[in-house]
Motif scaffolding. Structure first.
Motif, short mmCIF file in Angstrom:
data_model
loop_
_atom_site.label_atom_id
_atom_site.label_comp_id
_atom_site.label_asym_id
_atom_site.label_seq_id
_atom_site.Cartn_x
_atom_site.Cartn_y
_atom_site.Cartn_z
N GLU A 113 12.46 6.38 5.78
CA GLU A 113 13.68 7.11 6.16
C GLU A 113 14.85 6.16 6.34
OE1 GLU A 113 12.47 9.16 9.66
OE2 GLU A 113 11.38 10.74 8.57
N LEU A 114 14.56 5.00 6.92
CA LEU A 114 15.60 3.99 7.11
C LEU A 114 16.12 3.50 5.76
CD1 LEU A 114 17.01 2.50 9.43
CD2 LEU A 114 15.25 0.74 9.28
N LEU A 115 15.22 3.31 4.80
CA LEU A 115 15.63 2.89 3.46
C LEU A 115 16.52 3.92 2.79
CD1 LEU A 115 12.50 1.20 1.83
CD2 LEU A 115 14.81 0.25 1.95
N ILE A 154 5.59 3.54 8.81
CA ILE A 154 5.95 3.44 7.39
C ILE A 154 6.90 4.58 7.02
CG2 ILE A 154 5.08 3.69 5.04
CD1 ILE A 154 4.68 0.91 6.12
N LYS A 155 6.64 5.75 7.55
CA LYS A 155 7.53 6.89 7.29
C LYS A 155 8.92 6.62 7.85
CE LYS A 155 7.95 11.90 7.94
NZ LYS A 155 7.33 13.12 8.52
N THR A 156 8.99 6.02 9.04
CA THR A 156 10.28 5.69 9.63
C THR A 156 11.02 4.66 8.78
OG1 THR A 156 9.38 6.09 11.84
CG2 THR A 156 11.44 4.85 11.71
N LYS A 211 0.83 -1.21 0.00
CA LYS A 211 0.00 0.00 0.00
C LYS A 211 0.87 1.25 0.00
CE LYS A 211 -3.93 2.10 2.40
NZ LYS A 211 -4.85 2.00 3.57
N ALA A 212 2.01 1.18 0.68
CA ALA A 212 2.93 2.33 0.74
C ALA A 212 3.87 2.37 -0.45
CB ALA A 212 3.74 2.27 2.04
N VAL A 272 14.88 -4.67 11.09
CA VAL A 272 13.59 -4.39 11.70
C VAL A 272 12.92 -5.71 12.05
CG1 VAL A 272 11.31 -3.32 11.42
CG2 VAL A 272 13.31 -2.28 10.34
N CYS A 273 12.32 -5.78 13.23
CA CYS A 273 11.59 -6.98 13.64
C CYS A 273 10.11 -6.64 13.82
CB CYS A 273 12.15 -7.53 14.95
SG CYS A 273 11.23 -8.95 15.61
#
Length: 306
Positions: free
Chosen positions: A142-144, A137-139, A20-21, A79-80
């Protein structure tokens, strides 16, 4: 207890949110460095930034539990996701932990360990890590953007589209997309996918939320279903529906032409084999079409016009 089904549920849950994102991801053919999914931010044809995702699932109905992650897995782009199940509780208990969170867990024998009490729902710690699409999802995005790079000539993008993901979630877990996702599916339904099963499933998910979809109806899908008819008699002549009371008439107040709409999830027997199915009927006093989608991807569809 085998936690694999719960971990697959957690994985499919996040796949839906990622799709979806519009975040690209792949499913490795084997577990490497704890990767159940690899999220990708392609920079060009050969290079992408990556985030490693691990999915965990636990049932804490009868007793407390825990999860452990080898310390060497927990790097900056790790990420877990954790899915917790309580028998008889239909709510989603879905949590997210980034590397800096995991490194604060107890450490023992080279592993980070998170203890999960039976009363986790009253825990302030778990409340702080409850997954929230709008913020997390925003975090992740940013991580990506700041993640290490991967030469993607060695990997293949996950080919599963959003409709395929939610279809698989229904087949395996009786899970339906929520109203927001269904609204997006409706607004993006410009043409058939080429898969009759996926098209019927999309129409059924829309029917499931029809009474909450303002300014929308199933009128435009009448012709789509009519095109893919594959039987020449009503469905009841081919299929035994064991719980027809689950099929209900919907309030289709926004319909202009076809205001008789029926929908329900049913248990059926077809050609001697039992299935769960989704039934949908669209029509009026003269024309109608009905479709029944089985959980193996097959379907029957009948329609007539006067």
């Amino acid at each position: 207890m085998d936690n694999k089904p719960l971990e697959e549920l957690a994985e499919n849950y996040i796949k839906t949110r990622l799709s979806k994102a519009k975040i690209k991801y792949l499913k490795p053919n084997y577990d490497t460095d704890g990767a159940d999914l690899v999220l990708l931010n392609p920079l060009n044809k050969h290079i992408a930034k990556q985030v490693i995702v691990q999915s965990k699932g636990r049932n804490v109905t009868e007793k407390a539990s825990n999860v452990s992650i080898p310390a060497e897995y927990v790097v900056s782009n790790f990420v877990c996701f954790l899915y917790l199940e309580v028998d008889g509780d239909s709510d989603d208990h879905f949590y997210i932990f980034f590397s800096e969170d995991i490194k604060k867990w107890n450490e023992n024998n080279g592993k980070y360990i998170l203890s999960i009490p039976k009363g986790f729902k009253g825990s302030e710690y778990f409340e702080q890590h409850l997954f929230n699409s709008s913020s997390h999802i925003k975090t992740i995005e940013e991580l990506l953007n700041n993640a290490p790079m991967l030469r993607q000539s060695y990997v293949e993008f996950e080919n599963m589209e959003l409709k395929e993901i939610i279809f698989e979630m229904w087949k395996k877990y009786d899970s339906f997309p929520d109203l927001n996702l269904v609204t997006a599916l409706y607004d993006d339904f410009y043409e058939l996918t080429g898969s009759s099963a996926l098209d019927i499933f999309a129409i059924c998910t829309i029917a499931n939320h029809l009474e909450s979809l303002d300014y929308r109806s199933l009128d435009l899908f009448m012709q789509d279903l009519f095109i893919i008819r594959n039987i020449d008699k009503p469905i009841k002549d081919f299929v035994t529906i064991h719980n027809p009371e689950q099929i209900r008439r919907l309030n289709s107040s926004w319909s202009i032409v076809y205001n008789r709409v029926l929908f329900g999830q049913v248990d059926v027997t077809y050609d001697g084999i039992d299935y769960k199915g989704l039934y949908c009927y669209i029509g009026d006093s003269e024309d109608h079409v009905e479709a029944l989608l089985f959980d193996n991807g097959d379907y029957v569809c009948f329609g007539k016009r006067v």
